[in-house]
Design an enzyme around this catalytic site. Structure first.
Site, PDB file in Angstrom:
ATOM      1  N   GLU A 262       3.736   3.782   8.587  1.00 55.67           N
ATOM      2  CA  GLU A 262       3.826   3.362   7.191  1.00 55.67           C
ATOM      3  C   GLU A 262       3.593   4.629   6.382  1.00 55.67           C
ATOM      4  O   GLU A 262       2.461   5.025   6.136  1.00 55.67           O
ATOM      5  CB  GLU A 262       2.764   2.281   6.936  1.00 55.67           C
ATOM      6  CG  GLU A 262       3.121   1.353   5.821  1.00 55.67           C
ATOM      7  CD  GLU A 262       2.598   1.858   4.515  1.00 55.67           C
ATOM      8  OE1 GLU A 262       3.390   2.518   3.796  1.00 55.67           O
ATOM      9  OE2 GLU A 262       1.427   1.624   4.216  1.00 55.67           O
ATOM     10  N   CYS A 296       1.076   4.239  -1.991  1.00 55.62           N
ATOM     11  CA  CYS A 296       2.397   4.543  -1.427  1.00 55.62           C
ATOM     12  C   CYS A 296       3.452   3.712  -2.137  1.00 55.62           C
ATOM     13  O   CYS A 296       4.628   4.041  -2.108  1.00 55.62           O
ATOM     14  CB  CYS A 296       2.413   4.337   0.081  1.00 55.62           C
ATOM     15  SG  CYS A 296       1.919   2.707   0.561  1.00 55.62           S
TER      16      CYS A 296
HETATM   17  C1  UN1 Z   1      -0.690   1.817   0.303  1.00 56.86           C
HETATM   18  O1  UN1 Z   1      -0.587   2.371  -0.794  1.00 56.86           O
HETATM   19  O2  UN1 Z   1      -0.749   2.498   1.374  1.00 56.86           O
HETATM   20  O3  UN1 Z   1       1.360  -3.154  -2.263  1.00 56.86           O
HETATM   21  C2  UN1 Z   1      -0.800   0.346   0.476  1.00 56.86           C
HETATM   22  C3  UN1 Z   1       0.357  -2.500  -2.592  1.00 56.86           C
HETATM   23  C4  UN1 Z   1      -0.926  -2.705  -1.833  1.00 56.86           C
HETATM   24  C5  UN1 Z   1      -0.966  -1.870  -0.611  1.00 56.86           C
HETATM   25  C6  UN1 Z   1      -0.623  -0.430  -0.785  1.00 56.86           C
HETATM   26  N1  UN1 Z   1      -1.051  -4.087  -1.483  1.00 56.86           N
HETATM   27  O4  UN1 Z   1       0.383  -1.718  -3.530  1.00 56.86           O
END
Ligand code: UN1
Length: 519
Positions: A262, A296
């Site tokens: 990921e 992310c």
């Molecule tokens: C991340 O930034 O690695 O959808 C995860 C989202 C959160 C998870 C982010 N539930 O922004």
């Protein structure tokens, strides 16, 4: 903001943490100092594992796996449900710890803990439903079916920005699947990792499984490289940069292990003329500046239809100017600091490059020194010395800007205009990463076009919602350089198990498949 503010987590007697590591221990790499990114106060020294400790932990986790895999899945589910209850009981303290360690505001810190609670509940439910299909056999009196078995001890590598939730997505699911979990958290957020692992381990220990969850803390050289190369770990689930993911994929691939990756995102939102612009504005602001742009899933690129662009961008700039930057534990603050100095330097460099490439800085883009609660002085207010920047909006000429193709982990929003939806979709898809995407529109046609096979190429696609803030129930992950992995909900559990196709005959004579006659 001392750790005593989260006393209920019992970190005082956590053997990995010391208040002040000695200069020798620091120099010898035995301890690492964790800083509050808002106040620069040292939160604690964290003891680092060496190669021997890693080896022993993997061995312990492997031995624990042999017992855990024999526990019926619904019984495993009950233990995971209890772990979720423990997270719930400590939600406020855990959320606060996430805030002081990573710099995200309190409600986002608590939101992250809520994700951990939710995934534990999801996993508990899953423990009574996971299974495989029965497949019609071409032979009489033969039954074919699939079953799923536990895989082994799983290595989980997490980033600083979701120090509780991303581990939980992996760990809670892996555990109901019958796997044990070995967690290597980011060195920027190891205290939250200690707290989460302690709570989970306390419950697991009560049920006779003290090594169900383990923690290994260390540098990439000492620990990361050894962890990914270790054949005792059949699956490595890694969250972080594309560069890190490439390394993990090549090392684990070379030993024919499995990866669940990921990695980076470079997410875009498209604002159509038919959109509810108030809703679009609020959504874009949260997705672009929430967690100080360090998700992310953060919106980094915005495509606004040319007919509404000037007005929308003006409102966006006005909204940015109302955002309170400060200590994330202070009320009213919406944006906390970046995680460290390097992140601030990347922010500065991206802004300068964008300007050199022809973009116009509309707001923010500078370092700043907000006022807020200072370190360890009983709530005194003052200028905060941490890693603060003002979220930036850059208006970009033409259809492309080289720097906008890169993921800078900071609150920078590159704004482009477009004329045709086809063009906006093509540009949404034109970057290397493929994590999240959004369209704001009230047109069914535009929405369906965006969601069609030749629409957004990302793992996550939203309509009238921003690119961040996924619920745990869906599979989370993305395509292309994002790595292709899926974790959290839906059928992501399959990544943590091995599939067995079983064929059973109760015929009196041997019948071969494909009509083969033999002897
Ligand atoms: C991340 O930034 O690695 O959808 C995860 C989202 C959160 C998870 C982010 N539930 O922004």
């Amino acid at each position: 903001m001392p750790l005593s503010t989260v006393a209920s987590l019992g970190l005082d007697d956590e053997p990995r943490l010391v208040l002040k590591p000695s200069a020798q221990d620091l120099a010898a790499g035995r301890f690492f100092q964790v800083q509050n990114p808002a106040t620069l106060e040292t939160l604690a020294g964290v003891r680092l594992d060496d190669a021997g400790a890693l080896d022993r932990t993997i061995e312990r986790s492997r031995a624990a796996f042999l017992a855990w895999r024999e526990v019926p899945a619904p019984v495993r589910g009950q233990i995971i449900r209890e772990i979720g209850e423990s997270f719930r009981a400590h939600k406020v303290a855990l959320g606060r710890l996430v805030s002081i360690e990573t710099g995200k505001v309190l409600s986002e810190g608590e939101g992250e803990v809520q994700e951990a609670i939710d995934i534990a509940e999801f996993a508990a439910g899953l423990s009574r439903t996971i299974g495989g299909p029965t497949i019609p056999s071409e032979r009489a009196k033969v039954r074919i079916f699939e079953q799923w078995h536990p895989l082994g001890p799983i290595g989980v590598i997490t980033a600083f920005n979701f120090p509780a939730a991303v581990w939980a997505w992996n760990a809670m699911i892996a555990a109901v699947c019958g796997d044990t979990v070995l967690w290597k958290p980011s060195l920027a957020a190891p205290i939250t990792a200690c707290a989460m692992n302690r709570l989970a381990t306390a419950v697991a220990t009560r049920h006779g499984h003290p090594a169900l969850f383990s923690l290994v803390i260390g540098t990439d050289d000492q620990i990361g490289e050894r962890l990914i190369a270790d054949r005792r770990l059949p699956l490595i689930s890694a969250t972080g940069s594309c560069r890190m993911g490439r390394r993990v994929a090549s090392v684990v691939g070379a030993r024919l292990g499995r990866t669940l990756l990921e990695l980076g995102g470079n997410n875009a939102a498209i604002v159509e003329p038919s959109a509810d612009l108030d809703l679009a504005l609020k959504s874009v602001v949260f997705a672009a500046v929430g967690t100080a742009g360090q998700r992310c899933t953060t919106t980094r690129r915005l495509f606004v239809h040319e007919s509404i662009a000037d007005d929308f961008v003006q409102r966006l700039v006005a909204a940015y100017r109302t955002i309170t930057i400060g200590n994330p534990v202070d009320s009213g603050v919406l944006v906390g600091p970046l995680i460290n100095r390097r992140a601030v330097e990347s922010f500065d460099a991206a802004i300068s490059q964008a300007r050199a490439q022809g973009a116009t800085l509309l707001t923010g883009g500078k370092r700043c020194v907000p006022l807020g609660t200072l370190a360890g002085v009983g709530g005194a207010q003052g200028p905060l010395p941490g890693h603060f920047v003002e979220p930036a909006i850059l208006r970009c000429p033409g259809s492309d800007l080289p720097i906008a193709r890169e993921e800078t982990f900071a609150p920078i929003l590159y704004v482009f205009t477009y004329r045709d939806l086809e063009d906006a979709i093509a540009r949404n898809n034109s970057v290397d990463q493929g994590l999240s995407s959004a369209i704001f529109t009230d047109s069914v046609r535009a929405s369906e076009r965006f969601l069609s096979a030749s629409g957004s190429d990302c793992g996550l696609a939203y309509v009238n919602l921003g690119t961040s803030g996924a619920e745990i129930g869906g599979a989370f992950g993305g395509e292309k350089d994002t790595g292709g992995g899926r974790e959290s909900g839906s059928d992501s559990w399959k990544a943590y198990m091995r599939r067995q196709t079983c064929s059973v005959s109760h015929a009196a004579t041997l019948a071969l498949a494909q009509g083969i006659r033999f002897g």
